[in-house]
Design an enzyme around this catalytic site. Structure first.
Site, PDB file in Angstrom:
ATOM      1  N   LYS A 161       0.848  -1.184   0.000  1.00 37.21           N
ATOM      2  CA  LYS A 161       0.000   0.000   0.000  1.00 37.21           C
ATOM      3  C   LYS A 161       0.887   1.238   0.000  1.00 37.21           C
ATOM      4  CE  LYS A 161      -4.074  -2.049   0.460  1.00 37.21           C
ATOM      5  NZ  LYS A 161      -5.179  -1.839  -0.475  1.00 37.21           N
ATOM      6  N   ASP A 188      -0.494  -0.416  -4.493  1.00 35.43           N
ATOM      7  CA  ASP A 188      -1.879   0.065  -4.503  1.00 35.43           C
ATOM      8  C   ASP A 188      -1.910   1.434  -3.833  1.00 35.43           C
ATOM      9  OD1 ASP A 188      -4.575   0.506  -4.402  1.00 35.43           O
ATOM     10  OD2 ASP A 188      -5.080  -1.438  -3.498  1.00 35.43           O
ATOM     11  N   ASP A 241      -9.340  -0.256  -9.649  1.00 35.05           N
ATOM     12  CA  ASP A 241     -10.021  -0.942  -8.543  1.00 35.05           C
ATOM     13  C   ASP A 241     -11.253  -0.135  -8.132  1.00 35.05           C
ATOM     14  OD1 ASP A 241     -10.845  -2.353  -6.368  1.00 35.05           O
ATOM     15  OD2 ASP A 241      -9.042  -2.105  -5.161  1.00 35.05           O
ATOM     16  N   LYS A 265     -14.053  -7.264  -7.359  1.00 36.20           N
ATOM     17  CA  LYS A 265     -14.349  -7.626  -5.965  1.00 36.20           C
ATOM     18  C   LYS A 265     -15.845  -7.847  -5.852  1.00 36.20           C
ATOM     19  CE  LYS A 265     -10.530  -5.060  -3.898  1.00 36.20           C
ATOM     20  NZ  LYS A 265     -10.137  -3.738  -3.354  1.00 36.20           N
ATOM     21  N   ASP A 318      -5.727 -11.777  -5.309  1.00 37.40           N
ATOM     22  CA  ASP A 318      -5.408 -10.965  -4.127  1.00 37.40           C
ATOM     23  C   ASP A 318      -6.467 -11.276  -3.077  1.00 37.40           C
ATOM     24  OD1 ASP A 318      -4.430  -8.974  -2.429  1.00 37.40           O
ATOM     25  OD2 ASP A 318      -5.563  -7.388  -3.418  1.00 37.40           O
TER      26      ASP A 318
HETATM   27 MG    MG Z   1      -7.071  -1.874  -4.322  1.00 38.04          MG
END
Ligand code: MG
Length: 360
Positions: A161, A188, A241, A265, A318
């Site tokens: 991150k 990310d 994302d 997701k 992920d």
């Molecule tokens: Mg992400």
């Protein structure tokens, strides 16, 4: 298929280390589990995490959407899986994670009725996948230590991150890279940068030889022009994302080539049906997908595992939510063993019990 009952429970699992991103810090996975009861007694399970910073949903809103809208729309209707999923989709605007939890429970029941593990129902054959692991944002030396720990646990791909402070980010990545010279590193930024800033930072990372595989969501979710600017100008490939919730978002991004990859997701797109639609669009446009999760325990992540096993266009995994937890209260479901995740062979999601579930 007919749903005649629903129970909601709170699932709580402690994280090994606090999870930090540019948007938030979390110490526990605290999710709502939905149990649907079919008229023949079959129980289907789904799960939704409160990810207010991304989906706008809280424990209270998920509970209210399921109890006040989704379940009343479904209850006592004899209909096909497809129709019931459409009812969920149209029962309320937004509330994607609450819908995903309901939809996962419906698919779980349907797959049990078919006596098939979900991935086989979805047309999959392989049932083992390899996930990356997220290293939390921290001081560089702590991140280097977490990296050594992750490599020791068998992970070969690490997600870092970034986005708090560009100088510190580069220091952190240097520390991680020197602790894991051979690892695949993806980063990310969780919307932290402006488009020009993103290109500058990514050019520096590239020039330093940090060897970054891809960057997730460098710019604000709604800034598709900015996302495309980074995709067109960055030396590091870009993955959408937070910019992609629905199949419509996916088509828009793919048609404009606003990103090189997309991150599916279940909690953003509202469940398995829309995830399948996104995967189909990705197959048409040749856009490889990652499947990701929020801070989720094993119920909904098991559904994501089955989806990943079934779709070849999902090339990156992920699904480290359960690996980040220090306890697993879910009996059955997918098996997590370091980087390897294996889908259950029992029908549906194969979940038989959840320890410590507090019904609400
Ligand atoms: Mg992400």
């Amino acid at each position: 298929m007919k749903i005649v009952g629903m129970k909601l429970g709170l699932l709580s699992a402690p994280l090994r280390v606090p999870f930090r991103t540019a948007l938030r810090e979390v110490k526990y996975v605290d999710d709502i589990v939905v149990e649907f009861y079919a008229s023949d007694g079959t129980v289907g399970r789904g799960e939704a995490p409160p990810t207010a910073a991304v989906t706008g949903e809280t424990l209270g809103s998920i509970q209210a959407a399921l109890q006040g809208h989704i379940f009343p729309s479904l209850c006592d209707k004899e209909a096909s899986l497809e129709s019931l999923c459409a009812i969920v989709e149209h029962s309320i605007v937004g509330n994607h994670s609450a819908k995903a939890a309901a939809e996962i429970a419906l698919w779980d029941i349907y797959a049990q009725h078919c006596s098939l593990p979900l991935y086989k129902l979805l047309g999959g054959e392989d049932h083992t996948i390899v996930t990356d692991l997220t290293i939390s944002v921290n001081e560089p030396d702590i991140m280097a230590k977490d990296t050594v720990d992750a490599i020791g646990r068998g992970f070969e791909t690490l997600k870092i991150k970034v986005g708090e402070n560009p100088e510190l980010d580069i220091e952190r990545l240097r520390a991680v890279r020197s602790a894991a010279p051979d690892a695949v590193l993806r980063i990310d930024a969780n919307q932290a940068w402006t488009p020009r800033q993103a290109v500058r930072i990514l050019e520096r990372m590239d020039a330093e030889g940090l060897n970054i595989e891809l960057v997730e969501q460098p710019v604000k979710a709604r800034d598709l022009n900015g996302l495309k600017f980074v995709t067109d100008n960055s030396p590091v490939p870009v993955m959408a994302d937070e910019s992609m919730f629905s199949p419509e978002d996916a088509l828009n991004i793919m048609q404009r080539h606003a990103a090189d990859y997309v991150n599916i997701k279940l909690m953003k797109c509202g469940g398995i049906s829309n995830a399948l639609r996104i995967a189909s669009a990705a197959e048409v446009y040749g856009v490889e997908c990652m499947i990701g999760c929020m801070l989720e325990a094993k119920v909904s992540v098991t559904a994501a595992v089955h989806l990943a096993c079934a779709k070849n266009i999902i090339t990156r995994i992920d699904l480290d939510g359960p690996a980040l937890c220090s306890e697993d209260p879910v009996v059955g479901g997918a098996t997590f063993d370091g980087k390897y995740i294996t889908a259950n062979q029992a029908p549906g999601l194969g979940i038989t019990e959840i320890h410590g579930l507090r019904y609400i």
